[in-house]
Design an enzyme around this catalytic site. Structure first.
Site, PDB file in Angstrom:
ATOM      1  CG  ASN A   1      -2.069   0.960   1.108  1.00  0.00           C
ATOM      2  OD1 ASN A   1      -2.227   1.636   0.099  1.00  0.00           O
ATOM      3  ND2 ASN A   1      -2.895   1.022   2.147  1.00  0.00           N
TER       4      ASN A   1
ATOM      5  CG  HIS B   1     -12.462  -2.116   9.625  1.00  0.00           C
ATOM      6  ND1 HIS B   1     -11.323  -1.457   9.242  1.00  0.00           N
ATOM      7  CD2 HIS B   1     -12.071  -3.352  10.012  1.00  0.00           C
ATOM      8  CE1 HIS B   1     -10.285  -2.278   9.368  1.00  0.00           C
ATOM      9  NE2 HIS B   1     -10.723  -3.431   9.830  1.00  0.00           N
TER      10      HIS B   1
ATOM     11  NE  ARG C   1     -10.460  -1.034  12.914  1.00  0.00           N
ATOM     12  CZ  ARG C   1      -9.541  -0.490  12.111  1.00  0.00           C
ATOM     13  NH1 ARG C   1      -8.328  -1.018  12.042  1.00  0.00           N
ATOM     14  NH2 ARG C   1      -9.838   0.547  11.360  1.00  0.00           N
TER      15      ARG C   1
ATOM     16  CE1 TYR D   1      -5.646   3.401  10.467  1.00  0.00           C
ATOM     17  CE2 TYR D   1      -6.644   2.542  12.478  1.00  0.00           C
ATOM     18  CZ  TYR D   1      -6.164   2.344  11.194  1.00  0.00           C
ATOM     19  OH  TYR D   1      -6.215   1.088  10.637  1.00  0.00           O
TER      20      TYR D   1
ATOM     21  CG  ASP E   1      -5.520  -0.513  14.546  1.00  0.00           C
ATOM     22  OD1 ASP E   1      -4.489  -0.478  15.249  1.00  0.00           O
ATOM     23  OD2 ASP E   1      -5.500  -0.605  13.305  1.00  0.00           O
TER      24      ASP E   1
ATOM     25  CG  HIS F   1      -2.879   2.540  12.712  1.00  0.00           C
ATOM     26  ND1 HIS F   1      -2.238   3.375  11.834  1.00  0.00           N
ATOM     27  CD2 HIS F   1      -3.213   1.436  11.992  1.00  0.00           C
ATOM     28  CE1 HIS F   1      -2.204   2.811  10.634  1.00  0.00           C
ATOM     29  NE2 HIS F   1      -2.784   1.626  10.705  1.00  0.00           N
TER      30      HIS F   1
ATOM     31  CD  GLU G   1      -5.042  -4.111  14.388  1.00  0.00           C
ATOM     32  OE1 GLU G   1      -4.434  -3.877  13.326  1.00  0.00           O
ATOM     33  OE2 GLU G   1      -6.280  -4.246  14.443  1.00  0.00           O
TER      34      GLU G   1
ATOM     35  CD  GLU H   1      -1.904  -3.474  10.347  1.00  0.00           C
ATOM     36  OE1 GLU H   1      -1.791  -2.330   9.898  1.00  0.00           O
ATOM     37  OE2 GLU H   1      -2.996  -3.963  10.684  1.00  0.00           O
TER      38      GLU H   1
ATOM     39  NE  ARG I   1      -3.898  -6.958  13.248  1.00  0.00           N
ATOM     40  CZ  ARG I   1      -4.734  -6.992  12.209  1.00  0.00           C
ATOM     41  NH1 ARG I   1      -5.594  -8.005  12.080  1.00  0.00           N
ATOM     42  NH2 ARG I   1      -4.715  -6.030  11.296  1.00  0.00           N
TER      43      ARG I   1
ATOM     44  CG  HIS J   1      -3.642  -6.393   7.566  1.00  0.00           C
ATOM     45  ND1 HIS J   1      -4.346  -5.344   8.113  1.00  0.00           N
ATOM     46  CD2 HIS J   1      -3.230  -5.968   6.337  1.00  0.00           C
ATOM     47  CE1 HIS J   1      -4.352  -4.326   7.267  1.00  0.00           C
ATOM     48  NE2 HIS J   1      -3.683  -4.684   6.176  1.00  0.00           N
TER      49      HIS J   1
ATOM     50  CG  ASP K   1      -3.708  -2.821   2.933  1.00  0.00           C
ATOM     51  OD1 ASP K   1      -4.601  -3.533   3.423  1.00  0.00           O
ATOM     52  OD2 ASP K   1      -2.616  -2.652   3.485  1.00  0.00           O
TER      53      ASP K   1
ATOM     54  CD  GLU L   1      -8.230  -5.763   9.223  1.00  0.00           C
ATOM     55  OE1 GLU L   1      -8.493  -4.560   9.341  1.00  0.00           O
ATOM     56  OE2 GLU L   1      -7.061  -6.203   9.173  1.00  0.00           O
TER      57      GLU L   1
ATOM     58  CD1 TRP M   1      -1.889   8.301   9.350  1.00  0.00           C
ATOM     59  CD2 TRP M   1      -1.525   6.220   8.631  1.00  0.00           C
ATOM     60  NE1 TRP M   1      -3.065   7.847   8.797  1.00  0.00           N
ATOM     61  CE2 TRP M   1      -2.869   6.558   8.347  1.00  0.00           C
ATOM     62  CE3 TRP M   1      -1.082   4.949   8.280  1.00  0.00           C
ATOM     63  CZ2 TRP M   1      -3.767   5.689   7.721  1.00  0.00           C
ATOM     64  CZ3 TRP M   1      -1.959   4.085   7.658  1.00  0.00           C
ATOM     65  CH2 TRP M   1      -3.281   4.450   7.379  1.00  0.00           C
TER      66      TRP M   1
END
EC number: 4.2.1.8
Length: 402
Positions: A37, A122, A147, A159, A210, A212, A236, A262, A283, A312, A316, A339, A402
């Protein structure tokens, strides 16, 4: 049996995907996913210049030997570009082998360990009320696990909050967009989301969240502790996994289950976390971790320490990876959850597949191979479009994860 061609196909039916098609002298072909991605063309170049030419003339049935060749032979090992290229080759070879055997891939891996694959969707919203409503929408669709991500007052473009109800694609055209982050605001707001979700829907459904990679170890431990009353399925990526000792601090201060991996590329990324039992779910993905051949090794190690899989499965990853993941999930004994973010209708048309969703689970078909193909004529109608993942900055302008 010999490999006669290895072609890279790039298409963008809503987002960019990189697909490797391996053809043989017996007319059987296999396809693999090589999507990275926001950095897709780096893998394209690696495949076209350094991998595909080496495959011509090889016996596609020698999956392990070819995996070792493209991994060890490069000398410069690991990393997301290298391992995604290897994964694409590996997926395509398993596809060919299962087709030659006349059986679905999960049978070649060892047969069924379960009938259906529990997945999580999600749900997101601009605030708590909107996210609570979105979770209800997923419950109505039959999901057993969801999630939940919410916008946070004072944080720009938090996010996990997408532009639509079912699709979340953070990659933007042109150059990376800038999002914001403030840990204090998130810690004050996120637990309120799960309090409201449990108050509204009770405890019959699994809830996930998550982080992230946004929190320091201390902040992650604090968040995990605050979420304990709401019995999350997992928290996560609560803190950056480059600092694996950080998970020891988090583990010591919360019993909220932890998931990570992931962005992992090899078993070496996961080994210490698994052996020290600092996580509950690994993951790693088929495309990110070098294909089924290597992901099986990670899962086997994890099974020794009661760590379960939770691959994951965001958009993407193309339907090719999803198909392979579902065959892996059908077989792997220490399965946890999968997921599942739905692809666009255009993507599903480019990648016809035989898996389907029903009552919170995904099911694989009995088509020989991994059950996913590519319509090259249709794929050509969706040319590559540059797209970058966002970046994140704190309120004072400092770059953040990010």
């Amino acid at each position: 049996m010999k490999i006669t061609a290895a072609r890279v196909i790039i298409t963008c039916p809503g987002r960019n995907f990189v697909t490797l098609k391996i053809e043989t002298d017996q007319g059987v072909y296999g396809i693999g996913d090589a999507t990275l991605n926001g950095r897709e063309l780096s893998v394209v170049a690696y495949l076209q210049e350094h991998v595909a030419p080496c495959l011509i003339g090889m016996d596609p049935r020698r999956i392990e030997d070819i995996w070792q060749y493209v991994y060890r032979g490069a000398y410069w090992r690991r990393g997301p570009v290298t391992m995604r290229a290897i994964a694409a080759v590996d997926m395509a070879l398993w596809d060919i082998k299962a087709k030659m055997a006349g059986m679905p891939l999960y049978q070649l891996l060892g047969g069924r360990s379960r009938d259906g694959i529990m997945v999580y969707g999600h749900a997101n919203g601009s605030d708590i009320a909107e996210t609570v409503e979105a979770v209800g929408h997923y419950i109505d669709m039959g999901y057993k696990a969801i999630r939940a991500q919410t916008g946070v007052p004072g944080i720009k473009d938090a996010y996990g909050v997408g532009r639509g109800k079912l699709y979340y694609e953070p990659a933007d055209a042109s150059l990376p967009s800038v999002t914001g982050w403030d840990t204090r605001k998130a810690l004050n707001y996120v637990p309120k989301l799960f309090e409201e979700l449990r108050k509204t829907y009770g405890f019959d459904h699994h809830l996930l969240h998550d982080g992230h990679h946004r929190y320091t170890p201390q902040e992650a431990a604090n968040l995990g502790k605050m979420l304990e009353p709401y019995q999350l399925f997992w928290l996560e990526d609560c803190t950056p996994a480059e600092n694996q000792e950080a998970f020891r601090l988090v583990r010591q201060h919360t019993v909220t289950p932890l998931a990570v991996g992931e962005i992992f590329n090899t078993i070496w990324d996961a080994k210490d976390l698994i052996q020290n039992q600092l996580i509950d779910y690994i993951r790693a993905t088929v495309v990110g971790a070098g294909g089924l051949t290597h992901l099986r090794r990670i899962a086997d190690l994890a099974s020794l320490y009661q760590v379960r899989t939770g691959c994951h499965g965001a958009t993407d990853l193309s339907p090719v990876t999803m198909g392979c993941a579902l065959h892996f999930d059908t077989w792997v004994p220490n399965f946890g959850i999968q997921e599942y973010m739905r692809h666009t209708e255009e993507t599903d048309a480019v990648f016809p597949h035989d898996y389907w969703f029903e009552k919170g689970e995904l099911f694989v078909g009995e088509t020989p191979g991994h059950g996913v193909d590519i319509d090259e004529e249709l794929a050509a109608k969706y040319p590559y479009k540059p797209a970058y993942l966002p970046v994140a900055r704190l309120e004072d302008g400092t770059m953040w994860n990010w």
